[in-house]
Enzyme design. Structure first.
Site, PDB file in Angstrom:
ATOM      1  N   LYS A 165       0.842  -1.187   0.000  1.00 65.33           N
ATOM      2  CA  LYS A 165       0.000   0.000   0.000  1.00 65.33           C
ATOM      3  C   LYS A 165       0.877   1.237   0.000  1.00 65.33           C
ATOM      4  O   LYS A 165       1.926   1.271   0.649  1.00 65.33           O
ATOM      5  CB  LYS A 165      -0.911   0.025   1.241  1.00 65.33           C
ATOM      6  CG  LYS A 165      -1.709   1.315   1.407  1.00 65.33           C
ATOM      7  CD  LYS A 165      -2.476   1.368   2.723  1.00 65.33           C
ATOM      8  CE  LYS A 165      -3.149   2.721   2.928  1.00 65.33           C
ATOM      9  NZ  LYS A 165      -3.879   2.812   4.214  1.00 65.33           N
ATOM     10  N   GLU A 210      -9.231  11.698  12.028  1.00 65.77           N
ATOM     11  CA  GLU A 210      -8.387  10.594  12.518  1.00 65.77           C
ATOM     12  C   GLU A 210      -7.599  10.977  13.758  1.00 65.77           C
ATOM     13  O   GLU A 210      -6.749  11.889  13.720  1.00 65.77           O
ATOM     14  CB  GLU A 210      -7.429  10.134  11.413  1.00 65.77           C
ATOM     15  CG  GLU A 210      -6.715   8.844  11.746  1.00 65.77           C
ATOM     16  CD  GLU A 210      -6.511   7.954  10.529  1.00 65.77           C
ATOM     17  OE1 GLU A 210      -5.951   6.853  10.691  1.00 65.77           O
ATOM     18  OE2 GLU A 210      -6.902   8.357   9.427  1.00 65.77           O
ATOM     19  N   GLU A 392     -12.011  10.784  -5.392  1.00 66.11           N
ATOM     20  CA  GLU A 392     -12.014  10.787  -3.931  1.00 66.11           C
ATOM     21  C   GLU A 392     -11.275  12.004  -3.388  1.00 66.11           C
ATOM     22  O   GLU A 392     -11.697  12.606  -2.390  1.00 66.11           O
ATOM     23  CB  GLU A 392     -11.384   9.503  -3.398  1.00 66.11           C
ATOM     24  CG  GLU A 392     -11.436   9.373  -1.887  1.00 66.11           C
ATOM     25  CD  GLU A 392     -10.908   8.038  -1.384  1.00 66.11           C
ATOM     26  OE1 GLU A 392     -10.140   8.048  -0.415  1.00 66.11           O
ATOM     27  OE2 GLU A 392     -11.266   6.995  -1.974  1.00 66.11           O
TER      28      GLU A 392
END
Length: 408
Positions: A165, A210, A392
């Site tokens: 990732k 977050e 996004e």
């Protein structure tokens, strides 16, 4: 000292150059600078900051009559994402107004030497609906098509092996006719995104969903996000999109890497660490995320690490870097073609007892006079589609764009 509950913390700030950390109306808001340090690039920037802060706190003459987490001397901080970047900063404000959301509020005033404490009460009214006028928007380091190409190259690298990732970000610039008042921007963000942590530190402002790490005594916690989808136009569509996100193998993979990086960093520091078995949906006004809570008890052998030291231990998490960390960071430097500066780095506060809260600097912008530099990023895995990832980022830009444009 204890003070009457001021209600809206951000509405009390007397000057545009502000410091803040607010969640559901509770938190801390500061102004003025008693002392500050700007830290040079280097892997030791957190350690250097901790050492400097300890020297400040240990030599301070403190009269704390409230004695709650966040009272007494505190420092706001914001650290660069990449160790090779300059600009990490810690600031001890002259004045801090705190509020716990349960009717208790306090004021901390700091002075140096013979200087009198500067503690004006309260701030001038700031109109959160005041518009900045027409904004001039321009692309950042990579226009949309070039950034899609970078995502495609990242997918190719992941499929080739050695990298699972990587998080790629892009920037966007806005220029206003007049200097941008951070107070109005923060007020809009806090009003529209109360579930996020609204923050300000040395011109970096935003509302991050977050929580990187919180320390309260020996208790430590984090909220790990990874995997994103838009909100629906109606309840049925919203539920369908949420269900699709929960069932998505691509998003589950992205989220699992993010959780593992926080778990693996905190586990050696804790006697007990509890990680939720499966993610749940965190629904924000514009997006839905997969979220997992992590809670633990720091080891009782010796003095527990401060909230700042804990933030250093978990940075950079896979949620904003990738995995493995070294390979992901190398690819970020190659493909993004920009310096993230303090975007995606730890931002938050720490008090003299080591308690504090640090988030990841997301959904944010760096304000400088009439200019704002906005950031947005996405987690890229083998199944990522470049066009969908670009879309996004546009959604993730919207909170800051809306706050600057005074849009509802």
């Amino acid at each position: 000292m204890a003070v009457p509950d001021p209600g809206d913390l951000l509405g009390q700030l007397p000057q545009p150059d502000v410091l803040a950390w607010v969640h559901h109306g509770a938190g801390l808001a500061g102004w003025g600078e008693a002392v500050r340090v700007t830290l040079p690039a280097g892997e030791d920037r957190f350690t250097a900051g901790e050492k400097w802060l300890r020297s400040v706190f240990d030599t301070a003459d403190v009269d704390d009559r409230v004695r709650v987490r966040g009272s007494g001397p505190i420092a706001f901080g914001s650290f660069t994402f990449d160790a090779s970047s300059d600009g990490s900063v810690l600031i001890v404000p002259r004045t801090v107004l705190g509020r716990d959301g349960h009717g208790r509020a306090w004021l901390t005033a700091c002075s140096r030497g013979d200087d009198p404490p500067w503690a004006p009460l309260w701030g001038e009214d700031v109109d959160p609906g005041a518009a900045l006028g027409a904004l001039d928007w321009r692309e950042g380091s990579l226009p949309g098509p070039a950034w899609e190409k970078a995502v495609a190259e990242a997918v190719t690298a992941i499929r080739a092996g050695g990298l699972r990732k990587v998080v790629l970000a892009r920037d966007l610039f806005a220029t206003a006719a007049e200097p941008i008042d951070a107070r109005a921007v923060l007020g809009r963000l806090a009003d529209r995104y109360p579930d996020c942590f609204t923050f300000a530190c040395d011109g970096l402002v935003g509302a991050t969903p977050e929580l990187l790490v919180r320390r309260a005594g020996r208790q430590v916690s984090a909220l790990v996000l990874g995997g994103t989808t838009p909100r629906g136009a109606d309840p049925a569509q919203d539920e369908a999109l949420g269900s699709e996100l929960l069932a998505s193998a691509k998003n589950a993979e992205e989220h699992a890497y993010a959780v593992a990086s926080i778990r693996d960093a905190l586990r050696p520091l804790c006697d007990v660490l509890d990680v939720e078995a499966r993610p749940a949906l965190l629904k924000l006004p514009n997006l839905q995320h997969l979220g997992t809570h992590v809670r633990g008890t720091l080891t009782d052998s010796g003095t527990p690490k401060s909230a700042l030291a804990l933030a250093a231990a978990v940075h950079p998490p896979a949620a904003v870097c990738g995995t493995p960390t070294g390979a992901a960071l190398e690819l970020i430097r190659e493909l993004e073609q920009m310096d993230r500066e303090r975007y995606a780095g730890p931002v938050g506060w720490v008090d003299a007892e080591g308690n504090g809260e640090w988030g990841i600097a997301l959904r944010c912008a760096q304000l400088s006079g009439r200019t704002a530099r906005l950031f947005a990023g996405c987690g890229i895995v083998a199944g990522s589609d470049p066009a969908a990832e670009l879309a996004e980022t546009l959604v993730k830009f919207q909170p800051m764009r809306g706050a600057l444009e005074a849009e509802n």
